[in-house]
Design a protein around this motif. Structure first.
Motif, PDB file in Angstrom:
ATOM      1  N   SER A  38       2.411   7.501  -5.927  1.00 33.81           N
ATOM      2  CA  SER A  38       1.362   6.601  -5.450  1.00 33.81           C
ATOM      3  C   SER A  38       0.344   6.324  -6.547  1.00 33.81           C
ATOM      4  CB  SER A  38       0.650   7.212  -4.237  1.00 33.81           C
ATOM      5  OG  SER A  38       1.513   7.344  -3.143  1.00 33.81           O
ATOM      6  N   ALA A  39      -0.079   7.374  -7.245  1.00 35.98           N
ATOM      7  CA  ALA A  39      -1.055   7.209  -8.322  1.00 35.98           C
ATOM      8  C   ALA A  39      -0.494   6.341  -9.434  1.00 35.98           C
ATOM      9  CB  ALA A  39      -1.468   8.576  -8.859  1.00 35.98           C
ATOM     10  N   ARG A  40       0.761   6.561  -9.764  1.00 31.22           N
ATOM     11  CA  ARG A  40       1.380   5.753 -10.815  1.00 31.22           C
ATOM     12  C   ARG A  40       1.496   4.290 -10.381  1.00 31.22           C
ATOM     13  NH1 ARG A  40       4.957   9.050 -12.008  1.00 31.22           N
ATOM     14  NH2 ARG A  40       6.582   8.411 -10.544  1.00 31.22           N
ATOM     15  N   ALA A  41       1.882   4.065  -9.127  1.00 26.46           N
ATOM     16  CA  ALA A  41       2.020   2.700  -8.629  1.00 26.46           C
ATOM     17  C   ALA A  41       0.678   1.981  -8.608  1.00 26.46           C
ATOM     18  CB  ALA A  41       2.630   2.719  -7.231  1.00 26.46           C
ATOM     19  N   LEU A  42      -0.393   2.686  -8.259  1.00 30.76           N
ATOM     20  CA  LEU A  42      -1.720   2.057  -8.247  1.00 30.76           C
ATOM     21  C   LEU A  42      -2.163   1.727  -9.669  1.00 30.76           C
ATOM     22  CD1 LEU A  42      -3.981   1.303  -6.183  1.00 30.76           C
ATOM     23  CD2 LEU A  42      -5.117   3.410  -6.874  1.00 30.76           C
ATOM     24  N   ALA A  60       1.508  -1.853  -8.942  1.00 32.14           N
ATOM     25  CA  ALA A  60       2.620  -2.072  -8.025  1.00 32.14           C
ATOM     26  C   ALA A  60       2.175  -2.025  -6.566  1.00 32.14           C
ATOM     27  CB  ALA A  60       3.714  -1.036  -8.275  1.00 32.14           C
ATOM     28  N   VAL A  61       1.048  -1.364  -6.289  1.00 35.53           N
ATOM     29  CA  VAL A  61       0.433  -1.369  -4.960  1.00 35.53           C
ATOM     30  C   VAL A  61      -1.043  -1.709  -5.131  1.00 35.53           C
ATOM     31  CG1 VAL A  61       2.060   0.310  -3.978  1.00 35.53           C
ATOM     32  CG2 VAL A  61      -0.081   1.117  -5.012  1.00 35.53           C
ATOM     33  N   ASP A  62      -1.656  -2.202  -4.062  1.00 36.17           N
ATOM     34  CA  ASP A  62      -3.075  -2.567  -4.112  1.00 36.17           C
ATOM     35  C   ASP A  62      -3.986  -1.450  -3.623  1.00 36.17           C
ATOM     36  OD1 ASP A  62      -2.752  -5.151  -5.173  1.00 36.17           O
ATOM     37  OD2 ASP A  62      -2.245  -5.957  -3.201  1.00 36.17           O
ATOM     38  N   ALA A  63      -3.411  -0.420  -3.018  1.00 38.04           N
ATOM     39  CA  ALA A  63      -4.209   0.707  -2.531  1.00 38.04           C
ATOM     40  C   ALA A  63      -3.282   1.867  -2.251  1.00 38.04           C
ATOM     41  CB  ALA A  63      -4.976   0.320  -1.264  1.00 38.04           C
ATOM     42  N   LEU A  64      -3.867   3.055  -2.108  1.00 38.52           N
ATOM     43  CA  LEU A  64      -3.064   4.222  -1.727  1.00 38.52           C
ATOM     44  C   LEU A  64      -3.808   5.066  -0.708  1.00 38.52           C
ATOM     45  CD1 LEU A  64      -3.996   7.250  -2.969  1.00 38.52           C
ATOM     46  CD2 LEU A  64      -3.226   6.202  -5.098  1.00 38.52           C
ATOM     47  N   PHE A  65      -3.050   5.636   0.202  1.00 37.21           N
ATOM     48  CA  PHE A  65      -3.564   6.621   1.153  1.00 37.21           C
ATOM     49  C   PHE A  65      -3.195   8.012   0.655  1.00 37.21           C
ATOM     50  CE2 PHE A  65      -3.547   3.119   4.244  1.00 37.21           C
ATOM     51  CZ  PHE A  65      -4.663   3.399   5.022  1.00 37.21           C
ATOM     52  N   TRP A  66      -4.104   8.948   0.863  1.00 33.10           N
ATOM     53  CA  TRP A  66      -3.826  10.353   0.591  1.00 33.10           C
ATOM     54  C   TRP A  66      -4.646  11.194   1.556  1.00 33.10           C
ATOM     55  CZ3 TRP A  66      -0.842  13.964  -0.832  1.00 33.10           C
ATOM     56  CH2 TRP A  66      -1.314  15.244  -1.129  1.00 33.10           C
ATOM     57  N   SER A  67      -4.096  12.306   1.975  1.00 34.65           N
ATOM     58  CA  SER A  67      -4.818  13.245   2.832  1.00 34.65           C
ATOM     59  C   SER A  67      -4.744  14.610   2.180  1.00 34.65           C
ATOM     60  CB  SER A  67      -4.192  13.284   4.230  1.00 34.65           C
ATOM     61  OG  SER A  67      -4.932  14.121   5.091  1.00 34.65           O
ATOM     62  N   GLY A  68      -5.907  15.131   1.759  1.00 35.05           N
ATOM     63  CA  GLY A  68      -5.916  16.412   1.070  1.00 35.05           C
ATOM     64  C   GLY A  68      -7.322  16.901   0.844  1.00 35.05           C
ATOM     65  N   GLU A  79       3.848  -1.236   3.783  1.00 41.65           N
ATOM     66  CA  GLU A  79       3.801   0.199   3.520  1.00 41.65           C
ATOM     67  C   GLU A  79       4.953   0.629   2.617  1.00 41.65           C
ATOM     68  OE1 GLU A  79       3.009   2.679   7.050  1.00 41.65           O
ATOM     69  OE2 GLU A  79       2.809   0.785   8.136  1.00 41.65           O
ATOM     70  N   ARG A  80       4.603   1.372   1.588  1.00 42.78           N
ATOM     71  CA  ARG A  80       5.610   1.946   0.697  1.00 42.78           C
ATOM     72  C   ARG A  80       5.545   3.459   0.803  1.00 42.78           C
ATOM     73  NH1 ARG A  80       5.653  -0.340  -5.234  1.00 42.78           N
ATOM     74  NH2 ARG A  80       7.464   1.053  -5.185  1.00 42.78           N
ATOM     75  N   GLN A  81       6.694   4.084   1.015  1.00 41.64           N
ATOM     76  CA  GLN A  81       6.762   5.528   1.193  1.00 41.64           C
ATOM     77  C   GLN A  81       6.811   6.197  -0.179  1.00 41.64           C
ATOM     78  OE1 GLN A  81      10.127   6.229   3.759  1.00 41.64           O
ATOM     79  NE2 GLN A  81       9.065   5.450   5.558  1.00 41.64           N
ATOM     80  N   LEU A  82       5.642   6.661  -0.612  1.00 46.52           N
ATOM     81  CA  LEU A  82       5.525   7.271  -1.934  1.00 46.52           C
ATOM     82  C   LEU A  82       4.722   8.560  -1.834  1.00 46.52           C
ATOM     83  CD1 LEU A  82       4.549   4.087  -4.011  1.00 46.52           C
ATOM     84  CD2 LEU A  82       6.821   5.144  -3.872  1.00 46.52           C
ATOM     85  N   VAL A 113       0.850  -1.183   0.000  1.00 51.99           N
ATOM     86  CA  VAL A 113       0.000   0.000   0.000  1.00 51.99           C
ATOM     87  C   VAL A 113       0.885   1.232   0.000  1.00 51.99           C
ATOM     88  CG1 VAL A 113      -0.197  -0.112   2.532  1.00 51.99           C
ATOM     89  CG2 VAL A 113      -1.829   1.262   1.211  1.00 51.99           C
ATOM     90  N   ALA A 114       0.560   2.194  -0.840  1.00 52.23           N
ATOM     91  CA  ALA A 114       1.262   3.483  -0.847  1.00 52.23           C
ATOM     92  C   ALA A 114       0.768   4.281   0.344  1.00 52.23           C
ATOM     93  CB  ALA A 114       0.997   4.226  -2.148  1.00 52.23           C
TER      94      ALA A 114
END
Length: 326
Positions: free
Chosen positions: A188-192, A196-204, A180-183, A149-150
């Motif tokens: 993160s968007a590119r990895a999803l 390359a990742v199954d999910a991403l976290f974002w706060s905005g 956890e991957r530090q992206l 996960v990003a």
């Protein structure tokens, strides 16, 4: 990112354009305000991100106002990095998420000791996003067990809130933790997109342009996080609130409950009170311009702006609010 002092190249690279705009805008006011200029370095976030957009808009607004202040936005990894830079004296001002700001003020992990930080205003609220492909296996936080996960860039507030959600779900350690991957957001968007990742976290803010673009090319599932608000409030206090990503945002058919975290505009304690008052005058005069590129429909109101929890208001901020609002 470490809290090493900012290099000249980093400051100039991040802030030169905004400083030029600020200086140009201020020239028309030279005859009205001939006092010496005061330059304040503002730690923002990655280039292209919401903190950087806010900082650039603020520098331009201050320059156009005729104020003696000159705001220079500095690109950083965001919240955690910003508080370290503020503590080291490398910058004068910073933007940070409320949970990270309270961690710094209290000396709570990831900070080794209390940091002398003050707040100027609570400026807007971040919405925590947890996104996964709509045809993928992740439908809840628990489904991230053992999966990549990003989880935000190193030194960012996203990394803090993502880590806390995962730990609350029992996925911070144990037999099958989330990987956890530090992206950063773009990575993160590119990895999803690439799997390359199954999910991403974002706060905005909502909508976040990068996620809107992602949703146009990839079916997305927005995983609800409102069930974590209560447990996190019990552990960390009211910096966490329940918010809703509305239907229509990102093409959502229904609203999604999630976790909200405020953002603070912060300052070192030794920034002069007069400078803080000048800066807040511009912030409240131009809040619509400042927030336009950050989050849709947000307003900056004094009764919310002074709600900075356990981070004390700067003396100049107290004087400003008293002089204007009583």
């Amino acid at each position: 990112m470490s809290s090493a002092r900012l290099t000249r190249r980093r400051v100039m690279g991040a802030g030169l354009g905004a400083l030029a705009s600020a200086m140009a805008g201020a020239c028309t006011a030279c005859s009205r305000n001939s006092g010496p200029a005061r330059r304040l370095l503002l730690a923002t976030g990655p280039e292209g991100g919401p903190y950087n957009a806010f900082g650039t808009a603020l520098a331009q607004a201050v320059g156009a106002s005729g104020s003696r202040l000159r705001i220079v936005p500095v690109s950083t990894s965001a919240s955690v990095d910003n508080l370290h830079e503020l503590d080291a004296g490398s910058v004068d001002l910073a933007l940070a998420m409320a949970d990270v700001a309270e961690d710094a003020a209290l000396g709570r992990e990831p900070f080794a000791r209390p940091t002398a930080v003050t707040a100027l205003a609570r400026v807007y609220v971040n919405y925590t996003h947890l996104l996964a492909p709509s045809d993928g296996p992740v439908r809840s936080v628990g489904d991230l067990a053992g999966r990549p996960v990003a989880a935000g860039a190193a030194g960012s507030g996203v990394q803090v809130v993502a880590g806390r959600v995962l730990r609350e779900a029992g996925l911070g350690d144990g037999p099958s933790p989330a990987r956890e991957r530090q992206l950063g957001l773009a990575e993160s968007a590119r990895a999803l997109r690439e799997g390359a990742v199954d999910a991403l976290f974002w706060s905005g803010g909502v909508p976040t342009p990068a996620l809107t673009a992602l949703s146009r090319g990839l079916g997305l599932r927005f995983v609800p996080l409102d069930g974590y608000v209560g447990p996190l409030r019990e552990r960390y206090g009211p910096v966490y609130t329940a918010v809703t990503i509305p239907a229509g945002a990102y093409g959502l058919a229904e609203p999604v409950g999630t976790l909200g975290v405020a953002n603070y505009l912060l300052a070192r304690t030794d920034v002069p009170q007069a400078a803080v008052r000048e800066l807040l005058t511009v912030v409240f005069d131009r809040w619509g311009d400042l927030l336009r590129e950050v989050t849709a429909g947000a307003r900056l109101e004094p009764r919310f702006a002074i709600s900075t929890g356990r981070v004390p208001l700067h003396g100049g901020a107290v004087a400003y609010y008293r002089s204007v609002y009583g």
